[in-house]
Write an enzyme that holds these catalytic residues in place. Structure first.
Site, PDB file in Angstrom:
ATOM      1  N   LYS A   1     -53.142   3.376  69.738  1.00 51.09           N
ATOM      2  CA  LYS A   1     -52.336   2.173  69.963  1.00 51.09           C
ATOM      3  C   LYS A   1     -51.624   1.769  68.675  1.00 51.09           C
ATOM      4  O   LYS A   1     -52.272   1.445  67.683  1.00 51.09           O
ATOM      5  CB  LYS A   1     -53.221   1.002  70.422  1.00 51.09           C
TER       6      LYS A   1
ATOM      7  N   CYS B   1     -50.703  -2.345  52.081  1.00 51.03           N
ATOM      8  CA  CYS B   1     -52.058  -2.780  51.697  1.00 51.03           C
ATOM      9  C   CYS B   1     -52.366  -2.398  50.249  1.00 51.03           C
ATOM     10  O   CYS B   1     -53.262  -2.965  49.638  1.00 51.03           O
ATOM     11  CB  CYS B   1     -53.096  -2.211  52.649  1.00 51.03           C
TER      12      CYS B   1
ATOM     13  N   GLU C   1     -55.532 -12.768  50.916  1.00 51.47           N
ATOM     14  CA  GLU C   1     -54.451 -11.793  51.117  1.00 51.47           C
ATOM     15  C   GLU C   1     -53.226 -12.490  51.706  1.00 51.47           C
ATOM     16  O   GLU C   1     -53.320 -13.137  52.747  1.00 51.47           O
ATOM     17  CB  GLU C   1     -54.905 -10.675  52.065  1.00 51.47           C
TER      18      GLU C   1
HETATM   19  O1  TXE Z   1     -53.015  -7.471  61.967  1.00 49.48           O
HETATM   20  P1  TXE Z   1     -54.076  -7.024  63.023  1.00 49.48           P
HETATM   21  P2  TXE Z   1     -52.023  -8.719  62.046  1.00 49.48           P
HETATM   22  C1  TXE Z   1     -53.419  -8.111  57.160  1.00 49.48           C
HETATM   23  C2  TXE Z   1     -52.354  -9.031  56.642  1.00 49.48           C
HETATM   24  C3  TXE Z   1     -51.899  -9.740  57.859  1.00 49.48           C
HETATM   25  C4  TXE Z   1     -53.191  -9.872  58.610  1.00 49.48           C
HETATM   26  C5  TXE Z   1     -53.037 -10.025  60.082  1.00 49.48           C
HETATM   27  O2  TXE Z   1     -52.912  -9.959  55.754  1.00 49.48           O
HETATM   28  O3  TXE Z   1     -51.331 -10.975  57.577  1.00 49.48           O
HETATM   29  O4  TXE Z   1     -53.856  -8.670  58.363  1.00 49.48           O
HETATM   30  O5  TXE Z   1     -52.055  -9.152  60.551  1.00 49.48           O
HETATM   31  C6  TXE Z   1     -54.671  -4.428  66.653  1.00 49.48           C
HETATM   32  N1  TXE Z   1     -59.190  -5.045  69.000  1.00 49.48           N
HETATM   33  N2  TXE Z   1     -52.951  -6.774  57.413  1.00 49.48           N
HETATM   34  O6  TXE Z   1     -52.556  -9.829  62.853  1.00 49.48           O
HETATM   35  O7  TXE Z   1     -54.206  -8.041  64.097  1.00 49.48           O
HETATM   36  C7  TXE Z   1     -53.230  -4.876  66.617  1.00 49.48           C
HETATM   37  O8  TXE Z   1     -52.669  -4.865  67.907  1.00 49.48           O
HETATM   38  C8  TXE Z   1     -58.508  -3.936  68.732  1.00 49.48           C
HETATM   39  C9  TXE Z   1     -53.302  -5.783  56.453  1.00 49.48           C
HETATM   40  O9  TXE Z   1     -50.718  -8.196  62.430  1.00 49.48           O
HETATM   41  O10 TXE Z   1     -55.275  -6.615  62.282  1.00 49.48           O
HETATM   42  C10 TXE Z   1     -52.626  -3.856  65.682  1.00 49.48           C
HETATM   43  O11 TXE Z   1     -52.379  -2.642  66.385  1.00 49.48           O
HETATM   44  N3  TXE Z   1     -57.326  -3.925  68.102  1.00 49.48           N
HETATM   45  C11 TXE Z   1     -53.161  -4.415  56.988  1.00 49.48           C
HETATM   46  C12 TXE Z   1     -53.739  -3.644  64.664  1.00 49.48           C
HETATM   47  O12 TXE Z   1     -54.925  -4.081  65.308  1.00 49.48           O
HETATM   48  C13 TXE Z   1     -56.810  -5.094  67.706  1.00 49.48           C
HETATM   49  C14 TXE Z   1     -51.957  -4.166  57.791  1.00 49.48           C
HETATM   50  C15 TXE Z   1     -53.579  -4.425  63.373  1.00 49.48           C
HETATM   51  O13 TXE Z   1     -53.335  -5.774  63.675  1.00 49.48           O
HETATM   52  C16 TXE Z   1     -57.496  -6.309  67.948  1.00 49.48           C
HETATM   53  C17 TXE Z   1     -51.719  -5.231  58.749  1.00 49.48           C
HETATM   54  C18 TXE Z   1     -58.732  -6.244  68.622  1.00 49.48           C
HETATM   55  N4  TXE Z   1     -59.455  -7.328  68.906  1.00 49.48           N
HETATM   56  C19 TXE Z   1     -52.179  -6.477  58.489  1.00 49.48           C
HETATM   57  N5  TXE Z   1     -56.744  -7.313  67.452  1.00 49.48           N
HETATM   58  C20 TXE Z   1     -53.419  -3.324  56.006  1.00 49.48           C
HETATM   59  N6  TXE Z   1     -54.505  -3.410  55.282  1.00 49.48           N
HETATM   60  O14 TXE Z   1     -52.690  -2.345  55.938  1.00 49.48           O
HETATM   61  C21 TXE Z   1     -55.649  -6.761  66.900  1.00 49.48           C
HETATM   62  N7  TXE Z   1     -55.670  -5.421  67.068  1.00 49.48           N
END
Ligand code: TXE
Length: 480
Positions: free
Chosen positions: A173, A282, A384
């Site tokens: 996904k 990241c 972060e």
């Molecule tokens: O990421 P999410 P978000 C950090 C960054 C950002 C924060 C939130 O600080 O502001 O995280 O970002 C899927 N079960 N990073 O909300 O939600 C979602 O659909 C399974 C750092 O956009 O973590 C997506 O495909 N999957 C980071 C993926 O998880 C789930 C990069 C990441 O989304 C889920 C991105 C669940 N319950 C954000 N909930 C890095 N370290 O590279 C969400 N997803």
């Protein structure tokens, strides 16, 4: 309006519910396509397809698997410009960055693992008397790969390629915010002749589609990259089900600049490590600690270079920094700039939202922001932000630099700038991070382990580590 489709059992299909979500272009704020709002019934279809495909795929010879992965890589390369445009349009990153980094790296991921799996070996331990123990590495079965929006195709393929190479079938996904290149990948897989069900790409929301992947009892391993809070939720669901987990989470990376460094190089690379991809990598450094003796000189040179960065339409060749990925994320980044001011920080550059013209009037842009004067323990320096915001802080001694660098809950990456070899080794050893760059940033050999410590995650990706993750090690002991 174009509808992105799920890729299940080798076919491009609509979600079972026939419901879709809007897909926005961050540079314009306009909806330009629709993403399947998939749910557990789509995941169920994907799991059934993957289970059916597994017996044959896991027994397919390594060379045949390699040839298909190479065909996928070639297929992306042939359609390079289409992928580049889609990655930039979905994410807001400059087109030239998608062309120089994201898409070439996605191609390399397939090529690297196509080759690496040919050389993957396991151990054998002869015992006295002729008995031999050997390690049999077998694919796990059906595995889940969930990736974020910041490096969409790059991180998606970084998980999928080793999982497929080692003989697993995959339910993947992409982020619902940046789904388009994953959709294009589906079409490449069809063209390349990947057998039906080996890779299934299901689009949708994290809490719904993603959660259905995590909860599915027949998906035995999860490789996830995303936010730390999401990682916690995933672990809470998957750990009691005894799934194998690899979690690559957030960071609050330190850049430590010592007075004896190559000054020009340190300034130039620190600007790059702070603001590449709008600071949405990241591995970006978001806290810069500079030795007192060169602090003022560094600050002046750094701020001058940051002010020269051009924020603009991602499609323009002259643009250094594009749009923030979403309206919601833009609000989050701006709220941290406000917090920094309340915490006593002085904004040296940026600190504001930018209103662009023409095509980008409704887009989400923030000027690259440099803040100084903040205590290293304040929220701005601890949490972060994941955007174009960096803090500058002076330090007196190596110990003080390490105390500040290690004060956060995260531990993903770090950069150290020094010409003192002993200091480089000492600080590399003491800094709490999974990756340490000395006098460079973002240089990486794909064979090396990748991952963080503390709240930055568990498990390692990259090279052998990913192939070990996607296989179960069985010890076979044969008595002489
Ligand atoms: O990421 P999410 P978000 C950090 C960054 C950002 C924060 C939130 O600080 O502001 O995280 O970002 C899927 N079960 N990073 O909300 O939600 C979602 O659909 C399974 C750092 O956009 O973590 C997506 O495909 N999957 C980071 C993926 O998880 C789930 C990069 C990441 O989304 C889920 C991105 C669940 N319950 C954000 N909930 C890095 N370290 O590279 C969400 N997803």
């Amino acid at each position: 309006m174009e509808k992105i489709q799920n890729y299940i059992n080798g076919q491009l299909i609509e979600p079972v519910s026939k419901k879709y979500l809007d897909n926005y272009e961050p540079a314009t704020g306009q909806v330009y396509s629709l993403v399947p709002d998939s749910d557990s019934s789509d995941i169920q279809l994907a799991v059934e397809a993957a289970k059916t495909a597994f017996p044959l795929w896991s027994k397919t010879g390594l060379e045949d698997r390699m040839m298909i992965l190479l065909k996928i890589a070639d297929g992306i390369e042939r359609r390079l410009e289409e992928f580049v445009a889609a990655e930039s349009r979905d994410n807001g990153k400059p087109l030239k960055l998608a062309r120089a980094m994201d898409i070439p790296r996605a191609i390399s991921n397939f090529r690297f693992y196509a080759s690496a799996v040919q050389h993957f070996s396991s151990e054998s331990h002869p015992m006295p008397g002729g008995t031999v123990n050997y390690t049999l590495r077998q694919p796990i079965g059906v595995v889940g790969c969930i990736s974020p929006w910041n490096l969409p195709l790059y991180l998606f393929t970084w998980k999928i390629a080793p999982a497929l190479a080692t003989g697993n079938c995959v339910i993947a996904k992409p982020s619902e915010i940046t789904p388009y290149t994953a959709y294009l990948l589906s079409t490449v897989c069809i063209e390349a002749g990947l057998p039906a069900g080996v890779l299934n790409i299901v689009h949708g929301l994290g809490g719904k589609t993603g959660q259905a992947i995590i909860e599915h009892p027949e998906i035995k391993a999860i490789s996830f990259t995303g936010g730390t809070e999401t990682g916690k939720r995933i672990a809470a669901t998957a750990a009691p089900m005894f799934k194998k987990l690899s979690l690559e989470l957030g960071g609050k990376n330190a850049t430590v600049v010592f007075a004896d460094c190559d000054f020009e190089e340190a300034v130039k690379e620190s600007v790059r490590s702070s603001f590449s991809n709008q600071g949405e990598i990241c591995l970006c450094g978001s806290r810069i600690f500079v030795e007192r003796g060169i602090y003022e000189k560094f600050k002046t040179a750094f701020v001058e270079k940051v002010k020269a960065l051009k924020v603009g339409d991602p499609n323009e060749q002259s643009t250094d920094q594009g749009a923030i990925v979403s309206l919601q994320h833009k609000q989050k980044v701006l709220s941290y700039i406000q917090l920094a001011k309340e915490e006593g920080g002085e904004v040296l550059s940026g600190g504001i939202e930018l209103q662009l013209k023409d095509r980008c009037t409704g887009g989400y842009f923030i000027a690259p922001t440099v803040i100084e004067g903040l205590d290293y323990k304040c929220r701005t320096q601890q949490e972060e932000i994941f955007g174009p915001v960096v803090t500058l802080t002076p330090f007196e001694t190596e110990d003080e630099a390490l105390t500040m660098a290690n004060s956060v809950k995260y531990g993903l990456a770090s950069s150290i700038w020094t010409n003192n070899l002993k200091q480089a080794h000492r600080v590399s050893e003491k800094i709490e991070a999974g990756i340490v760059w000395v006098n460079c940033w973002l240089l990486r050999d794909l064979r090396t382990p990748f991952g963080g410590v503390k709240a930055s995650g568990v498990g390692r990706e990259g090279g052998w580590e990913a192939m070990k993750f996607f296989t179960e090690a069985k010890n076979v002991c044969i008595k002489a």
